[in-house]
Design a protein around this motif. Structure first.
Motif, PDB file in Angstrom:
ATOM      1  N   GLY A 136       0.802  -1.218   0.000  1.00 37.32           N
ATOM      2  CA  GLY A 136       0.000   0.000   0.000  1.00 37.32           C
ATOM      3  C   GLY A 136       0.830   1.260   0.000  1.00 37.32           C
ATOM      4  N   GLU A 137       2.153   1.111   0.289  1.00 39.16           N
ATOM      5  CA  GLU A 137       3.054   2.258   0.284  1.00 39.16           C
ATOM      6  C   GLU A 137       4.304   1.991  -0.561  1.00 39.16           C
ATOM      7  N   ARG A 138       4.239   0.972  -1.413  1.00 38.83           N
ATOM      8  CA  ARG A 138       5.386   0.661  -2.259  1.00 38.83           C
ATOM      9  C   ARG A 138       5.704   1.785  -3.242  1.00 38.83           C
ATOM     10  N   ASP A 139       4.725   2.626  -3.502  1.00 44.37           N
ATOM     11  CA  ASP A 139       4.954   3.723  -4.436  1.00 44.37           C
ATOM     12  C   ASP A 139       5.922   4.768  -3.884  1.00 44.37           C
ATOM     13  N   ARG A 140       6.277   4.671  -2.608  1.00 42.79           N
ATOM     14  CA  ARG A 140       7.201   5.631  -2.013  1.00 42.79           C
ATOM     15  C   ARG A 140       8.646   5.377  -2.445  1.00 42.79           C
ATOM     16  N   LEU A 141       8.914   4.197  -2.982  1.00 51.11           N
ATOM     17  CA  LEU A 141      10.263   3.880  -3.446  1.00 51.11           C
ATOM     18  C   LEU A 141      10.476   4.446  -4.851  1.00 51.11           C
ATOM     19  N   ASP A 142      11.357   5.418  -4.965  1.00 48.38           N
ATOM     20  CA  ASP A 142      11.622   6.037  -6.266  1.00 48.38           C
ATOM     21  C   ASP A 142      12.609   5.235  -7.104  1.00 48.38           C
ATOM     22  N   ARG A 143      13.547   4.544  -6.418  1.00 50.89           N
ATOM     23  CA  ARG A 143      14.587   3.831  -7.163  1.00 50.89           C
ATOM     24  C   ARG A 143      15.087   2.643  -6.359  1.00 50.89           C
ATOM     25  N   ALA A 144      15.153   1.483  -7.033  1.00 56.19           N
ATOM     26  CA  ALA A 144      15.751   0.306  -6.409  1.00 56.19           C
ATOM     27  C   ALA A 144      17.273   0.451  -6.373  1.00 56.19           C
ATOM     28  N   GLN A 145      17.928  -0.393  -5.606  1.00 55.32           N
ATOM     29  CA  GLN A 145      19.350  -0.196  -5.326  1.00 55.32           C
ATOM     30  C   GLN A 145      20.260  -0.580  -6.489  1.00 55.32           C
ATOM     31  N   GLU A 146      19.892  -1.579  -7.275  1.00 51.24           N
ATOM     32  CA  GLU A 146      20.788  -2.047  -8.339  1.00 51.24           C
ATOM     33  C   GLU A 146      21.023  -0.968  -9.379  1.00 51.24           C
ATOM     34  N   ASN A 147      22.249  -0.920  -9.886  1.00 43.50           N
ATOM     35  CA  ASN A 147      22.612   0.073 -10.898  1.00 43.50           C
ATOM     36  C   ASN A 147      22.313  -0.464 -12.298  1.00 43.50           C
ATOM     37  N   VAL A 148      21.045  -0.535 -12.600  1.00 45.70           N
ATOM     38  CA  VAL A 148      20.611  -0.944 -13.935  1.00 45.70           C
ATOM     39  C   VAL A 148      19.840   0.207 -14.567  1.00 45.70           C
ATOM     40  N   HIS A 149      19.768   0.169 -15.890  1.00 39.27           N
ATOM     41  CA  HIS A 149      19.179   1.290 -16.629  1.00 39.27           C
ATOM     42  C   HIS A 149      17.721   1.531 -16.230  1.00 39.27           C
ATOM     43  N   TYR A 150      16.977   0.455 -15.994  1.00 38.23           N
ATOM     44  CA  TYR A 150      15.559   0.607 -15.643  1.00 38.23           C
ATOM     45  C   TYR A 150      15.391   1.415 -14.364  1.00 38.23           C
ATOM     46  N   ASN A 151      16.243   1.177 -13.376  1.00 36.57           N
ATOM     47  CA  ASN A 151      16.101   1.877 -12.094  1.00 36.57           C
ATOM     48  C   ASN A 151      16.360   3.372 -12.236  1.00 36.57           C
ATOM     49  N   PHE A 152      17.275   3.743 -13.116  1.00 34.16           N
ATOM     50  CA  PHE A 152      17.524   5.164 -13.345  1.00 34.16           C
ATOM     51  C   PHE A 152      16.305   5.816 -14.011  1.00 34.16           C
ATOM     52  N   GLN A 153      15.697   5.114 -14.939  1.00 33.65           N
ATOM     53  CA  GLN A 153      14.494   5.631 -15.589  1.00 33.65           C
ATOM     54  C   GLN A 153      13.339   5.718 -14.583  1.00 33.65           C
ATOM     55  N   HIS A 154      13.280   4.733 -13.704  1.00 38.78           N
ATOM     56  CA  HIS A 154      12.224   4.730 -12.688  1.00 38.78           C
ATOM     57  C   HIS A 154      12.372   5.932 -11.763  1.00 38.78           C
ATOM     58  N   ALA A 155      13.599   6.227 -11.343  1.00 44.44           N
ATOM     59  CA  ALA A 155      13.832   7.386 -10.476  1.00 44.44           C
ATOM     60  C   ALA A 155      13.475   8.689 -11.178  1.00 44.44           C
ATOM     61  N   ASN A 156      13.606   8.715 -12.480  1.00 45.16           N
ATOM     62  CA  ASN A 156      13.329   9.932 -13.242  1.00 45.16           C
ATOM     63  C   ASN A 156      11.838  10.174 -13.436  1.00 45.16           C
ATOM     64  N   TYR A 157      11.063   9.117 -13.714  1.00 49.41           N
ATOM     65  CA  TYR A 157       9.658   9.292 -14.094  1.00 49.41           C
ATOM     66  C   TYR A 157       8.649   8.917 -13.000  1.00 49.41           C
TER      67      TYR A 157
END
Length: 214
Positions: A136-157
């Motif tokens: 119910g609060e998972r949306d608070r995570l802007d970026r996962a820890q692994e340095n993969v391209h998807y996580n950088f895009q996730h932090a951006n959008y």
């Protein structure tokens, strides 16, 4: 057999019958006793008749008012549902033409495909299993820890879509690629990163909505 006919409002007829024996008994009673008794009896009969008619009229009015209220409520809900549907259709059209949404969809689709080794498992581990926030609060995570391209895009959008969801009161926002992969979700529920065309959630409500949209 004697009878007495009373005409009461609204034009209701009440008939009172007297047998011959009762008429004979009444004739033997003095007029000073009989007349008040008759008057009182007639008054009681009239009062009871008027009361009964009033009750039925009151009941009929209550039923009519209830039917009117139900009709008004049904019409209001129908109009509200129609307005909500029209507004939602307008929102979808506007978001579909939004440059940020288009860029995010392309970025998520490209970065999602870069994880060739079971992307469903990797994405669900990063944003569900290892998410430090509760359900119910998972949306608070802007970026996962692994340095993969998807996580950088996730932090951006992700903050952009989360703001839209909260501001507009949506339950969630989903982005799919043409193959049916759910490449992005604000809330990250169990169907996140699965394929809604061929996966285990293809028969769900979201899967049916995807099938109807393509």
């Amino acid at each position: 057999m004697l009878k007495l006919i009373l005409i009461l409002p609204p034009y209701k007829q009440v008939t009172i019958f007297f047998s011959e024996a009762r008429t004979h008994i009444l004739n033997s009673i003095r007029i000073s006793v009989k007349l008040p008794t008759i008057i009182v009896s007639l008054c009681l009969i009239v009062a009871a008749s008027i009361g009964g008619l009033g009750y039925f009229a009151f009941k009929q009015n209550i039923l009519q008012e209830s039917q009117k209220s139900l009709t008004i409520l049904t019409d209001e809900r129908r109009r509200a549902q129609q307005n909500w549907s029209e507004n939602l259709s307008g929102d979808v059209a506007n978001f579909g033409a939004n440059p940020t949404v288009i860029a995010a969809a392309n970025a998520f689709n490209t970065s999602f495909a870069l994880l060739t080794d079971d992307p469903e498992r990797q994405h669900q581990r990063a944003y569900i299993s290892d998410n430090p926030n509760p359900v119910g609060e998972r949306d608070r995570l802007d970026r996962a820890q692994e340095n993969v391209h998807y996580n950088f895009q996730h932090a951006n959008y992700h903050p952009f879509f989360r703001q839209i969801k909260d501001g507009e009161g949506y339950y969630d926002i989903f982005l799919f690629n043409p193959e049916g992969d759910l490449v992005y979700s604000v809330y990250k529920e169990a169907d996140y990163a699965t394929n809604l065309r061929t996966g285990r959630y293809s028969g769900s409500g979201l899967g049916q909505a995807f099938a109807a949209a393509i």
